[in-house]
Design a protein around this motif. Structure first.
Motif, PDB file in Angstrom:
ATOM      1  N   GLU A 178       9.654  -0.641   6.680  1.00  0.00           N
ATOM      2  CA  GLU A 178       8.230  -0.288   6.677  1.00  0.00           C
ATOM      3  C   GLU A 178       8.021   1.164   7.087  1.00  0.00           C
ATOM      4  OE1 GLU A 178       3.910  -2.008   8.158  1.00  0.00           O
ATOM      5  OE2 GLU A 178       5.741  -2.823   9.037  1.00  0.00           O
ATOM      6  N   GLY A 188      -2.257   8.089  -1.252  1.00  0.00           N
ATOM      7  CA  GLY A 188      -1.373   8.824  -0.351  1.00  0.00           C
ATOM      8  C   GLY A 188      -2.132   9.606   0.703  1.00  0.00           C
ATOM      9  N   SER A 242       0.831  -1.210   0.000  1.00  0.00           N
ATOM     10  CA  SER A 242       0.000   0.000   0.000  1.00  0.00           C
ATOM     11  C   SER A 242       0.868   1.263   0.000  1.00  0.00           C
ATOM     12  CB  SER A 242      -0.952   0.014   1.198  1.00  0.00           C
ATOM     13  OG  SER A 242      -0.226   0.034   2.418  1.00  0.00           O
ATOM     14  N   TYR A 243       2.024   1.204   0.667  1.00  0.00           N
ATOM     15  CA  TYR A 243       2.925   2.366   0.678  1.00  0.00           C
ATOM     16  C   TYR A 243       3.598   2.548  -0.683  1.00  0.00           C
ATOM     17  CZ  TYR A 243       2.211   1.713   5.674  1.00  0.00           C
ATOM     18  OH  TYR A 243       1.644   1.545   6.918  1.00  0.00           O
ATOM     19  N   TRP A 303       3.085   5.886  -2.939  1.00  0.00           N
ATOM     20  CA  TRP A 303       4.250   6.635  -3.442  1.00  0.00           C
ATOM     21  C   TRP A 303       4.187   6.761  -4.958  1.00  0.00           C
ATOM     22  CZ3 TRP A 303       7.952   5.075  -6.933  1.00  0.00           C
ATOM     23  CH2 TRP A 303       9.033   5.956  -7.117  1.00  0.00           C
ATOM     24  N   ALA A 318       5.712   7.626   1.448  1.00  0.00           N
ATOM     25  CA  ALA A 318       4.372   7.757   0.861  1.00  0.00           C
ATOM     26  C   ALA A 318       3.687   9.013   1.379  1.00  0.00           C
ATOM     27  CB  ALA A 318       3.542   6.517   1.175  1.00  0.00           C
ATOM     28  N   MET A 375       9.200   3.473   4.204  1.00  0.00           N
ATOM     29  CA  MET A 375       8.293   3.513   3.058  1.00  0.00           C
ATOM     30  C   MET A 375       6.996   4.234   3.405  1.00  0.00           C
ATOM     31  SD  MET A 375       8.856  -0.121   1.087  1.00  0.00           S
ATOM     32  CE  MET A 375       7.516   0.269  -0.030  1.00  0.00           C
ATOM     33  N   ARG A 376       6.526   4.051   4.617  1.00  0.00           N
ATOM     34  CA  ARG A 376       5.320   4.777   5.054  1.00  0.00           C
ATOM     35  C   ARG A 376       5.578   6.283   5.046  1.00  0.00           C
ATOM     36  NH1 ARG A 376       2.788   5.532  10.955  1.00  0.00           N
ATOM     37  NH2 ARG A 376       0.567   5.651  10.427  1.00  0.00           N
ATOM     38  N   VAL A 409      -2.738   7.365   3.680  1.00  0.00           N
ATOM     39  CA  VAL A 409      -1.510   7.236   4.475  1.00  0.00           C
ATOM     40  C   VAL A 409      -1.305   8.495   5.309  1.00  0.00           C
ATOM     41  CG1 VAL A 409       0.994   6.933   4.407  1.00  0.00           C
ATOM     42  CG2 VAL A 409      -0.458   5.679   2.789  1.00  0.00           C
TER      43      VAL A 409
END
Length: 274
Positions: free
Chosen positions: A135, A166, A9-10, A14, A142, A138-139, A169
């Motif tokens: 993780e 995005g 999902s991230y 992105w 994003a 990457m979070r 997130v």
């Protein structure tokens, strides 16, 4: 093997945002690269430089060897100096140079993500020599790229993507800081409940509860008789929580009910980004 499911999902968020940024800036005439954005002291060029620079760091590229000018008065902390390095080194790059580097960086990062086999808990390089999990990195990317997409849209008068991957997130990242805002920064007393009601492309209602020890927590349950209720639209929530605007400038878009002093203290401290 392929990208771990918890990272997908991230990666998707992105990709969506960085491709939107590329589409926004590709046709810009040179003068528009110098337009101011809501990101304090950064132009369109600076925001794109920041996006390129941090994705290059995700690729493992060495940081530029560069000395910052002494007259950058918006740079005060070590983290700001760290972030400014990737920006200032590109300040004299032309529009075509910027778009070419952005496109090349997107190609490289997309390939990296397609071939990513590391676990979410793998330690990777973070700012200022720190380490963070893959993780978390990457979070944050994003979130950061979506937020800067919105900075660019504001500067260029091209609103959009307020409900993109995005944005979801960003919602979770910004809500992570809400308990601290209410309980610590605004000093809400023990036993207090504060409701934040957000409408628009991304809708949610959250209650911050302050326990007997003064610690805050956030949940999705409504509160009967909260000390303060804040009602606002999603775009305004983002701008306030990301420090892009002060609440005095968007007072007509924020409705408050309850204790006026506590409401003002919350809004005075609403920004949760560095």
């Amino acid at each position: 093997m392929s990208l771990h499911p918890s990272l997908q999902s991230y990666a998707d968020a992105w990709t969506h945002s960085v491709e939107a940024i590329s589409e926004l800036v590709q046709p810009l005439p040179e003068a528009q690269w110098n337009l101011a954005t809501p990101c304090p002291a950064w132009s369109v060029r600076d925001v794109v430089s920041h996006v390129i620079g941090l994705d290059c760091e995700m690729l493992g590229d060495p940081r530029p060897i560069h000395t910052l000018p002494r007259d950058l008065y918006h740079v005060r902390t070590d983290l700001q100096r760290y972030m400014e390095m990737q920006v200032d080194v590109r300040r004299h790059h032309t529009g075509p140079e910027m778009t070419a580097e952005l496109e090349y960086t997107i190609i490289r990062r997309s390939r990296q993500l397609r071939n990513e086999t590391r676990q979410p808990t793998t330690a990777v390089r973070g700012p200022l020599g720190t380490e963070q999990t893959l993780e978390a990195a990457m979070r944050l990317r994003a979130f950061d790229v979506w937020l800067h997409e919105q900075d660019l849209r504001t500067a260029l008068g091209r609103p959009g993507n307020l409900d993109s991957p995005g944005a979801l997130v960003a919602r979770d990242m910004l809500l992570d800081g809400l308990a601290k805002v209410v309980a610590r920064e605004a000093g809400a007393p023990p036993g207090t409940a504060v409701v934040v009601d957000v409408q628009g492309p991304v809708e949610f209602l959250r209650t911050v509860r302050v326990d007997a020890e003064g610690r805050g927590s956030v949940d999705g349950s409504p509160s009967l008789g909260p000390a303060v209720t804040l009602s606002l639209d999603w775009e305004t929530y983002v701008r306030l929580a990301a420090g892009r605007v002060r609440h005095e400038a968007v007072g007509d878009r924020v409705k408050t009910e309850g204790d006026p002093e506590l409401a003002r203290a919350i809004l005075d401290n609403f920004a949760v980004t560095p």
